[in-house]
Design an enzyme around this catalytic site. Structure first.
Site, mmCIF file in Angstrom:
data_model
loop_
_atom_site.group_PDB
_atom_site.id
_atom_site.type_symbol
_atom_site.label_atom_id
_atom_site.label_comp_id
_atom_site.label_asym_id
_atom_site.label_seq_id
_atom_site.Cartn_x
_atom_site.Cartn_y
_atom_site.Cartn_z
ATOM 1 N N GLU A 57 -1.272 11.508 12.408
ATOM 2 C CA GLU A 57 -0.571 12.863 11.880
ATOM 3 C C GLU A 57 -1.654 13.505 11.368
ATOM 4 O O GLU A 57 -1.773 14.872 11.298
ATOM 5 C CB GLU A 57 0.197 12.390 10.729
ATOM 6 N N ARG A 66 -4.500 -0.933 6.286
ATOM 7 C CA ARG A 66 -3.377 -1.340 5.226
ATOM 8 C C ARG A 66 -2.272 -2.445 5.917
ATOM 9 O O ARG A 66 -1.808 -3.239 5.066
ATOM 10 C CB ARG A 66 -2.527 0.036 4.832
HETATM 11 O O1 LIG Z 1 2.290 6.123 12.994
HETATM 12 P P1 LIG Z 1 0.951 6.860 12.998
HETATM 13 O O2 LIG Z 1 1.208 8.389 12.953
HETATM 14 O O3 LIG Z 1 -0.065 6.426 13.967
HETATM 15 O O4 LIG Z 1 0.543 6.559 11.435
HETATM 16 C C1 LIG Z 1 0.503 5.472 10.697
HETATM 17 C C2 LIG Z 1 -0.862 4.930 10.268
HETATM 18 O O5 LIG Z 1 -1.425 5.888 9.619
HETATM 19 C C3 LIG Z 1 -2.088 5.121 8.551
HETATM 20 O O6 LIG Z 1 -3.347 4.753 8.971
HETATM 21 P P2 LIG Z 1 -4.677 5.281 8.829
HETATM 22 O O7 LIG Z 1 -4.932 5.443 10.359
HETATM 23 O O8 LIG Z 1 -4.590 6.391 7.971
HETATM 24 O O9 LIG Z 1 -5.682 4.207 8.545
HETATM 25 P P3 LIG Z 1 -5.904 3.295 7.200
HETATM 26 O O10 LIG Z 1 -4.861 2.331 7.126
HETATM 27 O O11 LIG Z 1 -7.243 2.519 7.573
HETATM 28 O O12 LIG Z 1 -5.816 3.788 6.079
HETATM 29 C C4 LIG Z 1 -0.974 4.023 8.262
HETATM 30 O O13 LIG Z 1 -1.483 2.860 7.754
HETATM 31 C C5 LIG Z 1 -0.734 3.728 9.740
HETATM 32 O O14 LIG Z 1 -1.593 2.634 10.288
HETATM 33 N N1 LIG Z 2 1.772 10.643 5.161
HETATM 34 C C1 LIG Z 2 1.365 9.811 5.292
HETATM 35 N N2 LIG Z 2 1.240 9.040 4.415
HETATM 36 C C2 LIG Z 2 0.829 7.693 4.321
HETATM 37 N N3 LIG Z 2 0.035 6.892 5.492
HETATM 38 C C3 LIG Z 2 0.344 7.919 6.620
HETATM 39 N N4 LIG Z 2 -0.167 7.707 7.859
HETATM 40 C C4 LIG Z 2 0.084 8.615 8.729
HETATM 41 N N5 LIG Z 2 0.759 9.550 7.728
HETATM 42 C C5 LIG Z 2 0.904 9.329 6.649
#
Ligand SMILES: O=P(O)(O)OC[C@H]1O[C@H](OP(=O)(O)OP(=O)(O)O)[C@H](O)[C@@H]1O
Ligand SMILES: Nc1ncnc2[nH]cnc12
Length: 184
Positions: free
Chosen positions: A103, A66
């Site tokens: 998370e 994202r």
């Molecule tokens: O602060 P953190 O606990 O590290 O979490 C934040 C990350 O989690 C989500 O990505 P995700 O890894 O779910 O991947 P995506 O963008 O491919 O959906 C979000 O887009 C951040 O990159």
């Molecule tokens: N709760 C949450 N919602 C969206 N993106 C996340 N990345 C990690 N935790 C998330």
């Protein structure tokens, strides 16, 4: 009427359009889906402007997946290039890799080990959400290994109560900016 700042317009759009979904992707997580904010022309423009404001950098690093949407637009606005920080297995070798906790699981991020000249470059790290901070900390570690100077990080939404800001503060160089348009 007084014109709203980009940050105010962005906060309004985030407040109105973010979707919260319980138990996704795993039980107990409330997933904050920013897709409708980014799909809204005024919301996207305000978010990009508010995240970019005031930064003078040599490159933007956008985090898979994202962070790519925002990183490219912000880099263009700042007149610099964008580095895609990829999830594992997408880039050809050699790569620099860093594994971290999220998370809802673990993940590995990678950047090219030798194809980029980031030595001494001031880099702004962009992502949509700051939760535990693992993703941004891992990105900062990769950029530091590549010789870059992380100037700061900017996200749309910072989640409370997961220790993300403290984790990012300890991973970034002293004085680096940590910007979140909304915290909650
Ligand atoms: O602060 P953190 O606990 O590290 O979490 C934040 C990350 O989690 C989500 O990505 P995700 O890894 O779910 O991947 P995506 O963008 O491919 O959906 C979000 O887009 C951040 O990159
Ligand atoms: N709760 C949450 N919602 C969206 N993106 C996340 N990345 C990690 N935790 C998330």
């Amino acid at each position: 009427m007084v014109a709203l700042t980009a940050a105010q317009r962005a906060r309004d759009a985030i407040g109105a359009l973010t979707r919260s979904v319980a138990d996704f992707p795993t039980t107990g997580v409330i997933f904050r889906d920013l897709t409708p904010v980014l799909a809204d022309a005024e919301g996207f423009a305000a978010v990009v402007e508010a995240l970019s404001e005031g930064f003078e950098v040599d490159a933007v690093a956008g985090i898979d997946a994202r962070g790519f949407l925002l990183g490219g637009a912000i880099a263009h606005r700042l007149g610099v290039g964008v580095v895609a920080v990829r999830k594992t297995g997408k880039l050809p070798p050699p790569v620099l890799a860093c594994t971290y906790d999220l998370e809802y699981g673990t993940a590995t991020l990678e950047i090219p080990a030798s194809a980029l000249d980031l030595d001494g470059a001031r880099v702004l790290i962009i992502d949509d959400v700051l939760a535990t901070g693992g993703t941004i900390a891992a990105t900062a570690s990769l950029l530091a290994q590549a010789g870059a100077a992380v100037a700061g990080t900017a996200v749309v939404l910072e989640l409370d109560g997961l220790g993300g800001r403290a984790a990012v503060e300890s991973a970034l160089p002293e004085g680096a900016a940590i910007r979140a348009l909304v915290t909650g």
